[in-house]
Design a protein around this motif. Sequence first.
Motif, PDB file in Angstrom:
ATOM      1  N   ASN A   1       0.856  -1.184   0.000  1.00 16.17           N
ATOM      2  CA  ASN A   1       0.000   0.000   0.000  1.00 16.17           C
ATOM      3  C   ASN A   1       0.895   1.238   0.000  1.00 16.17           C
ATOM      4  OD1 ASN A   1      -1.818   2.178   0.882  1.00 16.17           O
ATOM      5  ND2 ASN A   1      -3.257   0.530   1.338  1.00 16.17           N
ATOM      6  N   LEU A   2       0.706   2.090  -0.993  1.00 15.77           N
ATOM      7  CA  LEU A   2       1.540   3.276  -1.143  1.00 15.77           C
ATOM      8  C   LEU A   2       0.670   4.516  -1.316  1.00 15.77           C
ATOM      9  CD1 LEU A   2       4.193   1.941  -3.696  1.00 15.77           C
ATOM     10  CD2 LEU A   2       4.519   2.261  -1.240  1.00 15.77           C
ATOM     11  N   ALA A   3       1.102   5.630  -0.702  1.00 15.26           N
ATOM     12  CA  ALA A   3       0.462   6.929  -0.884  1.00 15.26           C
ATOM     13  C   ALA A   3       1.327   7.760  -1.820  1.00 15.26           C
ATOM     14  CB  ALA A   3       0.300   7.635   0.457  1.00 15.26           C
ATOM     15  N   PHE A   4       0.723   8.283  -2.871  1.00 12.39           N
ATOM     16  CA  PHE A   4       1.450   9.071  -3.865  1.00 12.39           C
ATOM     17  C   PHE A   4       1.194  10.550  -3.600  1.00 12.39           C
ATOM     18  CE2 PHE A   4       0.813   4.890  -5.555  1.00 12.39           C
ATOM     19  CZ  PHE A   4       2.032   4.583  -6.140  1.00 12.39           C
ATOM     20  N   GLY A   5       2.179  11.179  -2.983  1.00 10.04           N
ATOM     21  CA  GLY A   5       2.044  12.580  -2.622  1.00 10.04           C
ATOM     22  C   GLY A   5       2.026  13.495  -3.833  1.00 10.04           C
ATOM     23  N   CYS A   6       1.391  14.647  -3.636  1.00  8.59           N
ATOM     24  CA  CYS A   6       1.379  15.717  -4.636  1.00  8.59           C
ATOM     25  C   CYS A   6       0.576  15.373  -5.888  1.00  8.59           C
ATOM     26  CB  CYS A   6       2.812  16.117  -5.039  1.00  8.59           C
ATOM     27  SG  CYS A   6       3.890  16.440  -3.634  1.00  8.59           S
ATOM     28  N   VAL A   7      -0.365  14.437  -5.759  1.00  7.74           N
ATOM     29  CA  VAL A   7      -1.306  14.156  -6.842  1.00  7.74           C
ATOM     30  C   VAL A   7      -2.698  14.029  -6.241  1.00  7.74           C
ATOM     31  CG1 VAL A   7       0.418  12.966  -8.251  1.00  7.74           C
ATOM     32  CG2 VAL A   7      -1.059  11.641  -6.739  1.00  7.74           C
ATOM     33  N   HIS A   8      -3.723  14.216  -7.060  1.00  3.34           N
ATOM     34  CA  HIS A   8      -5.095  14.033  -6.626  1.00  3.34           C
ATOM     35  C   HIS A   8      -5.445  12.558  -6.775  1.00  3.34           C
ATOM     36  CE1 HIS A   8      -9.466  14.340  -6.454  1.00  3.34           C
ATOM     37  NE2 HIS A   8      -9.303  15.539  -5.920  1.00  3.34           N
ATOM     38  N   GLY A   9      -5.915  11.958  -5.705  1.00  5.09           N
ATOM     39  CA  GLY A   9      -6.141  10.523  -5.696  1.00  5.09           C
ATOM     40  C   GLY A   9      -7.119  10.039  -6.749  1.00  5.09           C
ATOM     41  N   GLU A  10      -8.249  10.737  -6.904  1.00  5.12           N
ATOM     42  CA  GLU A  10      -9.249  10.316  -7.874  1.00  5.12           C
ATOM     43  C   GLU A  10      -8.704  10.430  -9.302  1.00  5.12           C
ATOM     44  OE1 GLU A  10     -12.892  12.369  -7.318  1.00  5.12           O
ATOM     45  OE2 GLU A  10     -13.189  11.649  -5.261  1.00  5.12           O
ATOM     46  N   ALA A  11      -7.942  11.463  -9.546  1.00  2.00           N
ATOM     47  CA  ALA A  11      -7.361  11.634 -10.876  1.00  2.00           C
ATOM     48  C   ALA A  11      -6.365  10.518 -11.180  1.00  2.00           C
ATOM     49  CB  ALA A  11      -6.675  12.995 -10.978  1.00  2.00           C
ATOM     50  N   LEU A  12      -5.587  10.128 -10.174  1.00  5.15           N
ATOM     51  CA  LEU A  12      -4.629   9.042 -10.358  1.00  5.15           C
ATOM     52  C   LEU A  12      -5.349   7.728 -10.654  1.00  5.15           C
ATOM     53  CD1 LEU A  12      -1.771   7.874 -10.288  1.00  5.15           C
ATOM     54  CD2 LEU A  12      -1.983   7.693  -7.791  1.00  5.15           C
ATOM     55  N   ALA A  13      -6.374   7.426  -9.866  1.00  3.24           N
ATOM     56  CA  ALA A  13      -7.115   6.184 -10.065  1.00  3.24           C
ATOM     57  C   ALA A  13      -7.756   6.146 -11.453  1.00  3.24           C
ATOM     58  CB  ALA A  13      -8.170   6.037  -8.977  1.00  3.24           C
ATOM     59  N   GLU A  14      -8.303   7.289 -11.895  1.00  2.00           N
ATOM     60  CA  GLU A  14      -8.939   7.345 -13.212  1.00  2.00           C
ATOM     61  C   GLU A  14      -7.914   7.191 -14.327  1.00  2.00           C
ATOM     62  OE1 GLU A  14     -11.709  10.416 -15.861  1.00  2.00           O
ATOM     63  OE2 GLU A  14     -11.373  10.771 -13.719  1.00  2.00           O
ATOM     64  N   ASP A  15      -6.742   7.752 -14.118  1.00  2.00           N
ATOM     65  CA  ASP A  15      -5.698   7.725 -15.151  1.00  2.00           C
ATOM     66  C   ASP A  15      -5.215   6.303 -15.414  1.00  2.00           C
ATOM     67  OD1 ASP A  15      -3.232   8.115 -16.636  1.00  2.00           O
ATOM     68  OD2 ASP A  15      -3.355  10.208 -16.030  1.00  2.00           O
ATOM     69  N   ILE A  16      -5.075   5.504 -14.363  1.00  2.00           N
ATOM     70  CA  ILE A  16      -4.493   4.163 -14.538  1.00  2.00           C
ATOM     71  C   ILE A  16      -5.546   3.069 -14.655  1.00  2.00           C
ATOM     72  CG2 ILE A  16      -2.455   4.862 -13.223  1.00  2.00           C
ATOM     73  CD1 ILE A  16      -3.500   3.176 -10.890  1.00  2.00           C
ATOM     74  N   GLY A  17      -6.817   3.403 -14.404  1.00  2.00           N
ATOM     75  CA  GLY A  17      -7.849   2.382 -14.263  1.00  2.00           C
ATOM     76  C   GLY A  17      -8.019   1.459 -15.450  1.00  2.00           C
ATOM     77  N   ALA A  18      -7.837   1.965 -16.671  1.00  2.00           N
ATOM     78  CA  ALA A  18      -8.033   1.129 -17.856  1.00  2.00           C
ATOM     79  C   ALA A  18      -6.876   0.170 -18.086  1.00  2.00           C
ATOM     80  CB  ALA A  18      -8.225   2.012 -19.091  1.00  2.00           C
ATOM     81  N   GLN A  19      -5.746   0.420 -17.443  1.00  2.00           N
ATOM     82  CA  GLN A  19      -4.549  -0.398 -17.682  1.00  2.00           C
ATOM     83  C   GLN A  19      -4.142  -1.267 -16.508  1.00  2.00           C
ATOM     84  OE1 GLN A  19      -1.400   2.206 -19.745  1.00  2.00           O
ATOM     85  NE2 GLN A  19      -2.777   3.707 -18.802  1.00  2.00           N
ATOM     86  N   LEU A  20      -4.587  -0.887 -15.315  1.00  2.00           N
ATOM     87  CA  LEU A  20      -4.096  -1.549 -14.112  1.00  2.00           C
ATOM     88  C   LEU A  20      -5.236  -1.753 -13.125  1.00  2.00           C
ATOM     89  CD1 LEU A  20      -1.395  -2.495 -12.836  1.00  2.00           C
ATOM     90  CD2 LEU A  20      -1.166  -0.210 -11.857  1.00  2.00           C
ATOM     91  N   ALA A  21      -5.505  -2.996 -12.743  1.00  2.00           N
ATOM     92  CA  ALA A  21      -6.556  -3.307 -11.782  1.00  2.00           C
ATOM     93  C   ALA A  21      -5.945  -3.372 -10.382  1.00  2.00           C
ATOM     94  CB  ALA A  21      -7.224  -4.636 -12.124  1.00  2.00           C
ATOM     95  N   VAL A  22      -6.087  -2.269  -9.655  1.00  2.00           N
ATOM     96  CA  VAL A  22      -5.634  -2.181  -8.266  1.00  2.00           C
ATOM     97  C   VAL A  22      -6.772  -1.568  -7.465  1.00  2.00           C
ATOM     98  CG1 VAL A  22      -3.200  -2.006  -8.862  1.00  2.00           C
ATOM     99  CG2 VAL A  22      -4.566   0.082  -8.607  1.00  2.00           C
ATOM    100  N   SER A  23      -6.620  -1.532  -6.140  1.00  2.89           N
ATOM    101  CA  SER A  23      -7.681  -0.996  -5.285  1.00  2.89           C
ATOM    102  C   SER A  23      -7.234   0.288  -4.609  1.00  2.89           C
ATOM    103  CB  SER A  23      -8.069  -2.008  -4.206  1.00  2.89           C
ATOM    104  OG  SER A  23      -8.884  -3.019  -4.746  1.00  2.89           O
ATOM    105  N   ALA A  24      -8.177   1.206  -4.459  1.00  2.89           N
ATOM    106  CA  ALA A  24      -7.979   2.368  -3.599  1.00  2.89           C
ATOM    107  C   ALA A  24      -8.599   1.996  -2.260  1.00  2.89           C
ATOM    108  CB  ALA A  24      -8.640   3.598  -4.189  1.00  2.89           C
ATOM    109  N   GLY A  25      -7.804   1.412  -1.386  1.00  7.10           N
ATOM    110  CA  GLY A  25      -8.326   0.896  -0.125  1.00  7.10           C
ATOM    111  C   GLY A  25      -8.765  -0.538  -0.291  1.00  7.10           C
ATOM    112  N   SER A  26      -9.768  -0.940   0.483  1.00  2.00           N
ATOM    113  CA  SER A  26     -10.271  -2.309   0.467  1.00  2.00           C
ATOM    114  C   SER A  26     -11.500  -2.403  -0.408  1.00  2.00           C
ATOM    115  CB  SER A  26     -10.624  -2.749   1.890  1.00  2.00           C
ATOM    116  OG  SER A  26     -11.486  -3.861   1.881  1.00  2.00           O
TER     117      SER A  26
END
Length: 409
Positions: free
Chosen positions: A301-326
């Motif tokens: 579990n990693l926190a990516f500082g200096c980015v907006h979480g929802e934007a990050l999840a949306e950016d990678i969602g089509a290429q990478l299946a990971v979870s934001a939390g449980s």
Amino acid sequence: MAPIYLDYAATTPCDPAVIARMSAFLGEEGAFANPSSAHGPGQVAAQAVARARAQVAALINAEPEGLVWTSGATEANNLALLGALRLARARGRGGQVVTGATEHPSVLAACAQLEREGVKVTRLFPDAGGVIAPEAVAAALRDDTALVSLMHVNNETGAVQDVAAMTALAHAAGALMHVDAVQAAGRLPIDVTDWGVDLLSLSAHKLYGPKGVGVLYRRARPLLRLAPLVHGGGQEQGLRSGTLATHQIVGMGEACALAAARLPEEAARLYALKTRLREGLLALGAVQLNGPEQGAPHILNLAFGCVHGEALAEDIGAQLAVSAGSACSAVSGKPSPVLRAMGVPDALAHASLRFSLGRGSTERDVDAAVEIVSRAVHRLRACSPLWRDFQAGASLRALYAGDRDHGLV
């Protein structure tokens, strides 16, 4: 192209051997009979259920008669907590339960129900790595403590609790010990006999078995009694009435047998992949590890500082299946309660991703995941004032100091 799947802590695919085993108990030509029936076909199904019970028991070094089939770990956790406390209170005992603030939602919800029924619930908070100290358990125990419930491996961070030490403390205070071992099964050794735990929950779909079946282990010698949640025909020694789903049960048995056979080698392989993934992503800078350095072999579990979480999840969602939390609590849209309990500020919790590795994960997958996340983070940081401040020398602690800072490093 399908996304790279790195969400094995949420669920796993059925192993082909599991599918083959289950198929033999479904069709007209298979052993489809009710295992509670006294006739020949029913007894064939009953023997298959007994074999599966022994396979699950072997994975955790338990007596087979101590296992109760359930619909999954959520039911197993509820049966453990509600079953133990309601029986204790019917006998004039059971004033307190001790649990962790970072437990699975099914444990926390069961504890909330017990509070409504008059039980005192003490929730322990972990350190910054997600670990609850045995000393904290000892300090929370009271003369009327009936049960301690703590998970072995946290489903979001991979933090591993010292189950044996906590069990000894619970027993010294006259309390029972329940362990949610869902994320440990097949990844770390489990030994209920050595640990001395009284209750332990498992789920098939987290270790390459089918969804819809799980197990609650309860101490068999001396027999630990529980108040049932489901009433009916008296199956499972009266603890869980209802026709047994033979195909799901044999699937869980086969999955546990495979997990036991592969455990040492698979754990070492997953640790190596996790280390490769962690090092690749930490190289981005302004990335915080949410959890211990080691922990379970499959969860990062990693926190990516200096980015907006929802934007990050949306950016990678089509290429990478990971979870934001449980996956079990992600529908709320709120910051992870687990990360909040560890002192992670809300903005960083929102920008946290859980990567979880499994049998299908390869070095190529890990390297591709690093590249996908790195590209997204670089794009988002290009227009981030926080990133400019970080590059100018500000620490994550300083950048997020106004957002529930509880000890960022």
